[in-house]
Write a protein that holds these residues in place. Structure first.
Motif, short mmCIF file in Angstrom:
data_model
loop_
_atom_site.label_atom_id
_atom_site.label_comp_id
_atom_site.label_asym_id
_atom_site.label_seq_id
_atom_site.Cartn_x
_atom_site.Cartn_y
_atom_site.Cartn_z
N PRO A 278 -11.10 2.50 9.95
CA PRO A 278 -10.81 2.25 8.54
C PRO A 278 -10.39 0.79 8.32
CG PRO A 278 -8.98 3.38 9.59
CD PRO A 278 -10.09 3.36 10.59
N PRO A 279 -10.77 0.16 7.21
CA PRO A 279 -11.46 0.75 6.05
C PRO A 279 -12.98 0.60 6.10
CG PRO A 279 -10.73 -1.45 5.50
CD PRO A 279 -10.29 -1.21 6.93
N TYR A 280 -13.53 0.20 7.26
CA TYR A 280 -14.98 0.00 7.34
C TYR A 280 -15.74 1.32 7.44
CZ TYR A 280 -14.32 -4.99 7.64
OH TYR A 280 -13.98 -6.29 7.34
N GLU A 281 -15.21 2.26 8.21
CA GLU A 281 -15.81 3.60 8.26
C GLU A 281 -14.77 4.60 8.75
OE1 GLU A 281 -18.48 1.32 9.55
OE2 GLU A 281 -16.92 0.56 10.89
N PHE B 14 -30.53 1.77 12.35
CA PHE B 14 -29.59 0.65 12.43
C PHE B 14 -28.17 1.17 12.65
CE2 PHE B 14 -29.45 1.87 8.00
CZ PHE B 14 -28.12 1.67 7.62
N THR B 15 -27.29 0.26 13.00
CA THR B 15 -25.87 0.58 13.08
C THR B 15 -25.08 -0.42 12.27
OG1 THR B 15 -23.93 0.90 14.50
CG2 THR B 15 -25.58 -0.68 15.27
N ALA B 16 -24.14 0.10 11.49
CA ALA B 16 -23.16 -0.70 10.76
C ALA B 16 -21.81 -0.10 11.13
CB ALA B 16 -23.41 -0.64 9.26
N ALA B 17 -20.99 -0.89 11.82
CA ALA B 17 -19.75 -0.32 12.36
C ALA B 17 -18.70 -1.39 12.58
CB ALA B 17 -20.05 0.41 13.67
N GLY B 18 -18.57 -2.30 11.63
CA GLY B 18 -17.65 -3.41 11.86
C GLY B 18 -18.03 -4.13 13.13
N MET B 19 -19.33 -4.35 13.30
CA MET B 19 -19.84 -4.89 14.57
C MET B 19 -19.97 -6.40 14.51
SD MET B 19 -23.13 -3.68 16.79
CE MET B 19 -22.31 -2.14 17.21
N THR B 20 -19.28 -7.05 15.44
CA THR B 20 -19.29 -8.50 15.52
C THR B 20 -20.59 -9.01 16.15
OG1 THR B 20 -16.90 -8.50 15.82
CG2 THR B 20 -18.07 -10.50 16.45
N VAL B 21 -21.12 -10.07 15.57
CA VAL B 21 -22.30 -10.73 16.14
C VAL B 21 -21.86 -11.58 17.32
CG1 VAL B 21 -24.21 -12.31 15.69
CG2 VAL B 21 -23.38 -10.80 13.86
N VAL C 56 -17.01 7.60 4.89
CA VAL C 56 -16.89 6.63 3.80
C VAL C 56 -16.38 5.30 4.36
CG1 VAL C 56 -16.47 8.45 2.11
CG2 VAL C 56 -14.53 7.39 3.27
N GLY C 57 -16.29 4.30 3.48
CA GLY C 57 -15.76 3.01 3.88
C GLY C 57 -16.68 1.87 3.48
N ILE C 58 -16.27 0.67 3.81
CA ILE C 58 -17.03 -0.53 3.43
C ILE C 58 -18.46 -0.48 3.95
CG2 ILE C 58 -17.20 -3.04 3.73
CD1 ILE C 58 -14.12 -3.09 3.85
N ASP C 59 -18.62 -0.21 5.24
CA ASP C 59 -19.96 -0.20 5.83
C ASP C 59 -20.83 0.90 5.23
OD1 ASP C 59 -19.55 -2.37 7.48
OD2 ASP C 59 -18.90 -1.17 9.18
N ALA C 60 -20.23 2.07 5.01
CA ALA C 60 -20.99 3.19 4.44
C ALA C 60 -21.48 2.85 3.04
CB ALA C 60 -20.13 4.45 4.40
N GLU D 110 -8.55 -5.63 9.62
CA GLU D 110 -8.43 -4.66 8.53
C GLU D 110 -7.96 -3.29 9.02
OE1 GLU D 110 -8.21 -5.74 5.65
OE2 GLU D 110 -8.95 -7.73 6.17
N PRO D 111 -8.55 -2.73 10.08
CA PRO D 111 -8.00 -1.50 10.62
C PRO D 111 -6.55 -1.68 11.06
CG PRO D 111 -10.19 -1.82 11.45
CD PRO D 111 -9.82 -3.08 10.74
N ALA D 112 -6.23 -2.86 11.61
CA ALA D 112 -4.86 -3.13 12.05
C ALA D 112 -3.87 -2.98 10.89
CB ALA D 112 -4.77 -4.53 12.65
N LYS D 113 -4.26 -3.47 9.72
CA LYS D 113 -3.39 -3.34 8.54
C LYS D 113 -3.10 -1.88 8.24
CE LYS D 113 -5.10 -7.51 6.17
NZ LYS D 113 -5.85 -7.98 4.97
N VAL D 114 -4.15 -1.06 8.34
CA VAL D 114 -3.99 0.38 8.05
C VAL D 114 -3.06 1.02 9.07
CG1 VAL D 114 -5.19 2.59 7.87
CG2 VAL D 114 -6.26 0.50 6.97
N PHE D 115 -3.29 0.73 10.36
CA PHE D 115 -2.49 1.35 11.41
C PHE D 115 -1.01 0.94 11.32
CE2 PHE D 115 -6.62 1.29 14.04
CZ PHE D 115 -6.96 2.55 13.59
N VAL D 116 -0.76 -0.33 11.02
CA VAL D 116 0.62 -0.81 10.92
C VAL D 116 1.32 -0.18 9.70
CG1 VAL D 116 2.04 -2.85 10.42
CG2 VAL D 116 0.26 -2.94 12.18
N LYS D 117 0.57 -0.04 8.63
CA LYS D 117 1.14 0.58 7.42
C LYS D 117 1.52 2.03 7.67
CE LYS D 117 0.04 1.40 2.55
NZ LYS D 117 -0.99 1.24 1.48
N GLU D 118 0.75 2.72 8.50
CA GLU D 118 0.97 4.14 8.74
C GLU D 118 1.94 4.43 9.89
OE1 GLU D 118 -2.96 5.61 9.38
OE2 GLU D 118 -3.46 5.68 7.23
#
Length: 279
Positions: A73-76, A123-130, A84-88, A216-224
């Motif tokens: 989260p929040p990408y998928e 294809f894959t969309a998964a917060g994947m770094t180039v 759901v999420g940004i990538d979806a 972005e996932p780090a923000k979610v995890f720290v908040k929770e």
């Protein structure tokens, strides 16, 4: 006697006529059956050619299959039975512009690129770094997001910056950029987890000293999870893009065109803003 001869002659003529009629009907039936068989064969061949053509070009219409790891989260992430999420949302917007239906499948992160390479997914969309290693195995679209790997630690940790990670126990999600770059940390003990949340839980339990993961996932995890924080200095800066099977230039070009339209119209930024709240 004459009458008998006439009767015999008439009988022979009738037999000849019947034989001729029967022969003609049989010939016509055989001919018709042959024609139907030829027609059926032609239709089968045509259908096979159509199927082959469709299989060779996933960008020609129909369905696009996307694979992701819905633990980011929040990408998928999962919302009940939906992913759901940004990538979806971005993938759905791209599919709409291409006039195609989108199907999203969830799997382990380190299985995503193999699924694309094998043709199980388009294809894959998964917060994947180039990065250069991944570019050897897949082609990437134009980037659609800027990102960073950050460091999560407990409040009061002696780790204040990336340089302080030397010799520490580091948690990462298997196959992610954090996993790749954490391998460069001197004398670090790398602990790999299937999900980012599992690494964060290990941190809260004191099993590891820090977690390297996307901002972005780090923000979610720290908040929770109370008692955790993100270091100010990023571990790495990076860009996200969609990965496609190498050589599938038709799909790559169509997806790039759709991404450009989404960027130019501001729709892509609206999708990102929907899920990410600025600090």
């Amino acid at each position: 006697m004459k009458k008998n001869k006439i009767a015999v002659a008439v009988a022979l003529c009738m037999a000849a006529v019947l034989t001729a009629c029967g022969g003609t009907a049989k010939t016509e039936t055989t001919k018709a059956a042959g024609a139907e068989t030829t027609k059926a064969g032609a239709e089968t061949t045509k259908a096979a050619e159509t199927t082959k053509a469709g299989a060779e070009s996933s960008a020609a219409g129909g369905k696009l299959v996307m694979v992701t790891n819905a633990e980011f989260p929040p990408y998928e992430y999962h919302d009940n039975n939906d992913i759901v999420g940004i990538d979806a949302d971005i993938a759905k917007a791209i599919a709409d512009k291409m006039g195609m239906e989108l199907e999203i499948q969830d799997m382990a992160f380190d299985s995503l690129i193999p699924a694309v390479q094998s043709g199980k997914a388009d294809f894959t969309a998964a917060g994947m770094t180039v990065n250069e290693d991944r570019k050897k195995n897949v082609d990437f679209t134009d980037t659609y997001a800027q990102a960073a790997q950050v460091i999560i630690v407990k409040d009061g940790s002696e780790i204040k910056a990336p340089a302080d990670l030397d010799g520490k126990k580091i948690g990462v999600q298997t196959g992610t950029t954090g996993d790749i770059y954490a391998g460069d940390i001197k004398d670090a003990n790398i602990n790999r987890y299937n999900k980012g949340m599992e690494a964060v839980m290990a941190l809260t339990q004191g099993k590891i000293d820090a977690v390297v993961i996307d901002r972005e996932p780090a923000k979610v995890f720290v908040k929770e999870n109370a008692g955790l924080k993100i270091l100010d200095e990023a571990f790495t800066e990076e860009e996200y893009a969609i990965a496609i099977k190498k050589g599938n230039t038709e799909l790559l070009e169509k997806m790039n065109a759709a991404i450009k339209e989404l960027k130019d119209s501001g729709e892509l930024q609206k999708i990102v803003d929907k899920y990410i709240t600025a600090k």
